[in-house]
Design a protein around this motif. Structure first.
Motif, PDB file in Angstrom:
ATOM      1  N   LEU A 166       4.075  -4.068   3.002  1.00 18.35           N
ATOM      2  CA  LEU A 166       5.336  -4.771   2.795  1.00 18.35           C
ATOM      3  C   LEU A 166       5.295  -5.444   1.433  1.00 18.35           C
ATOM      4  O   LEU A 166       4.279  -6.023   1.049  1.00 18.35           O
ATOM      5  CB  LEU A 166       5.533  -5.823   3.893  1.00 18.35           C
ATOM      6  N   LEU A 168       6.977  -8.447  -0.758  1.00 16.61           N
ATOM      7  CA  LEU A 168       7.704  -9.689  -0.514  1.00 16.61           C
ATOM      8  C   LEU A 168       8.251 -10.248  -1.823  1.00 16.61           C
ATOM      9  O   LEU A 168       7.558 -10.251  -2.844  1.00 16.61           O
ATOM     10  CB  LEU A 168       6.778 -10.724   0.136  1.00 16.61           C
ATOM     11  N   ARG A 175      14.265  -9.573  -5.667  1.00 16.46           N
ATOM     12  CA  ARG A 175      14.279  -8.485  -4.680  1.00 16.46           C
ATOM     13  C   ARG A 175      14.991  -7.260  -5.249  1.00 16.46           C
ATOM     14  O   ARG A 175      14.503  -6.130  -5.130  1.00 16.46           O
ATOM     15  CB  ARG A 175      14.977  -8.943  -3.395  1.00 16.46           C
ATOM     16  N   LYS A 187      11.174  -7.100   1.230  1.00 18.82           N
ATOM     17  CA  LYS A 187      11.508  -8.183   2.151  1.00 18.82           C
ATOM     18  C   LYS A 187      11.720  -9.482   1.383  1.00 18.82           C
ATOM     19  O   LYS A 187      10.851  -9.928   0.642  1.00 18.82           O
ATOM     20  CB  LYS A 187      10.369  -8.367   3.165  1.00 18.82           C
ATOM     21  N   ILE A 189      11.499 -13.118   1.283  1.00 21.20           N
ATOM     22  CA  ILE A 189      10.764 -14.130   2.036  1.00 21.20           C
ATOM     23  C   ILE A 189      11.191 -15.539   1.632  1.00 21.20           C
ATOM     24  O   ILE A 189      10.864 -16.517   2.286  1.00 21.20           O
ATOM     25  CB  ILE A 189       9.240 -13.941   1.834  1.00 21.20           C
ATOM     26  N   ARG A 375       8.634 -18.241   8.103  1.00 21.76           N
ATOM     27  CA  ARG A 375       9.068 -16.868   7.816  1.00 21.76           C
ATOM     28  C   ARG A 375       7.877 -15.980   7.465  1.00 21.76           C
ATOM     29  O   ARG A 375       7.811 -14.819   7.879  1.00 21.76           O
ATOM     30  CB  ARG A 375      10.088 -16.865   6.666  1.00 21.76           C
ATOM     31  N   LEU A 379       5.509 -12.624  10.026  1.00 23.37           N
ATOM     32  CA  LEU A 379       5.197 -11.247   9.647  1.00 23.37           C
ATOM     33  C   LEU A 379       3.764 -10.861   9.992  1.00 23.37           C
ATOM     34  O   LEU A 379       3.420  -9.681   9.966  1.00 23.37           O
ATOM     35  CB  LEU A 379       5.407 -11.058   8.134  1.00 23.37           C
TER      36      LEU A 379
END
Length: 384
Positions: A166, A168, A175, A187, A189, A375, A379
């Motif tokens: 993943l 982040l 992003r 993702k 975050i 958060r 994960l």
């Protein structure tokens, strides 16, 4: 649960290093057994770590390397060894910054590790992308030697990033940038949190203070602030600029201050420990942020938390933090527009105080470290 943090090098207590330390400390406070793997760690950074964090430094001699580009080169050369030091009983691995990608690649491909591995992409390596031309110019003759290898370096960067389970990101801006470059889902975050202990909202009287907290690097564009100061002084002679931070651009900035005859107006404060930063936020009337495409803007968030209106370029993460006309103002990255916006906020004291109160209120509601760690930890794999 055992969490292994891989942070290639703590060169100074700048934004990225502060963030890496903060995440490490928060995970430790949550009860995770945290191991921090790094090549070297500046003593200023090590002081900020809380007790209980196990630190392993593979190449501490890198602290003595002064040339920035040699330091970056050696960092990429030695970072593979950090992958060899990751404990086999780790439950999750967090790889911080783009220079950790070779270690991630080695960990996944050669050690055949099945441990969930997340890549905290603060930003893609800018010397390969948007700062390519600037970097090659600064490297001089070495730039001409390295330029033919750029396609290969970009290929490896994108290839290595695919090995993370993943990726982040801390802001919507970053992003989108990461997805554009690496062509895979990212993702979000963020947002990050901010320490509000001691924050206050009232204005300070007397001499007006402009503050910036940044690593002294060309892309932070602090020279624009210094160049705008003569125009601001014409309107408000009783003003001072506080510059917190250190970096490779420090001598050039000090030279510019001398050339403009501003030595009594500009104070270079160097490194300031996190615990002492509130003292300077308390003093400030306006916070100035001019960095080019900053991934998030932690110091901007801190300034807003302390009730300081921010004048910032509308680039990168800070563009998501500031509400135009409510918590601060956006300006173009040039001295004329910066001077205009600064003079406006100095003249309109009521508006400035109103913005500061609004900024502090919004940050208290939306930017909490507890929420960020919630958060992140959601994960992690369930520990049976």
């Amino acid at each position: 649960m055992r969490v292994c943090n891989i942070f290639p090098q703590f060169r100074s207590l700048a934004g990225g290093e502060r963030l890496g330390i903060k995440i490490t400390n928060l995970l430790s406070a949550r009860g995770y057994k945290v191991i921090l793997l790094t090549l070297s760690m500046n003593p200023e950074c090590e002081k900020e770590l809380t007790k209980g964090v196990e630190v392993i430094k593979f190449a501490p001699f890198l602290d003595r390397v002064r040339n920035h580009y040699w330091k970056v080169f050696l960092e990429h050369l030695f970072v593979y060894w950090l992958a060899k030091l990751i404990p086999e009983d780790s439950d999750v691995c967090l790889f911080h910054k783009s220079s950790s990608l070779p270690a991630l690649f080695y960990f996944k491909r050669f050690r055949k590790a099945k441990v969930p591995s997340f890549y905290f992409c603060y930003e893609p390596p800018r010397f390969l992308y948007d700062l390519k031309e600037e970097t090659l110019i600064r490297l001089g003759i070495w730039g001409r030697f390295i330029q033919p290898f750029y396609p290969l370096l970009r290929y490896l960067d994108k290839k290595f990033a695919q090995d993370s389970d993943l990726i982040l990101a801390f802001s919507e801006f970053m992003r989108r940038e990461i997805e554009r470059i690496y062509l895979r889902p990212v993702k979000m975050i963020g947002p990050l949190g901010v320490d509000l202990k001691g924050a206050k909202e009232e204005s300070k009287g007397g001499e007006k203070i402009l503050l910036t907290v940044n690593r002294l690097h060309p892309r932070k564009r602090i020279d624009i602030l210094i160049s705008a100061l003569p125009s601001i002084i014409e309107e408000y002679p009783k003003i001072k600029v506080l510059i917190v931070g250190s970096g490779p651009e420090e001598m050039n900035l000090k030279r510019l201050v001398q050339e403009l005859g501003l030595t009594e107006k500009v104070n270079f404060l160097g490194y300031v420990a996190d615990e002492d930063l509130p003292n300077f936020y308390f003093l400030a009337d306006i916070y100035i942020h001019l960095a080019k495409n900053e991934p998030f803007g932690l110091s901007v968030l801190e300034a807003l938390a302390f009730g300081i209106p921010v004048i910032s370029v509308k680039e990168g993460g800070p563009g998501e933090l500031i509400k135009e006309g409510e918590t601060g103002l956006f300006c173009e990255p040039n001295e004329k527009d910066l001077a205009k916006k600064t003079i406006y906020l100095l003249r309109e004291e009521g508006e400035r105080l109103k913005m500061g109160k609004k900024a502090s209120s919004l940050v208290r509601e939306k930017f909490r470290w507890e929420d960020f760690i919630d958060r992140l930890s959601s994960l992690f794999p369930d520990k049976e």
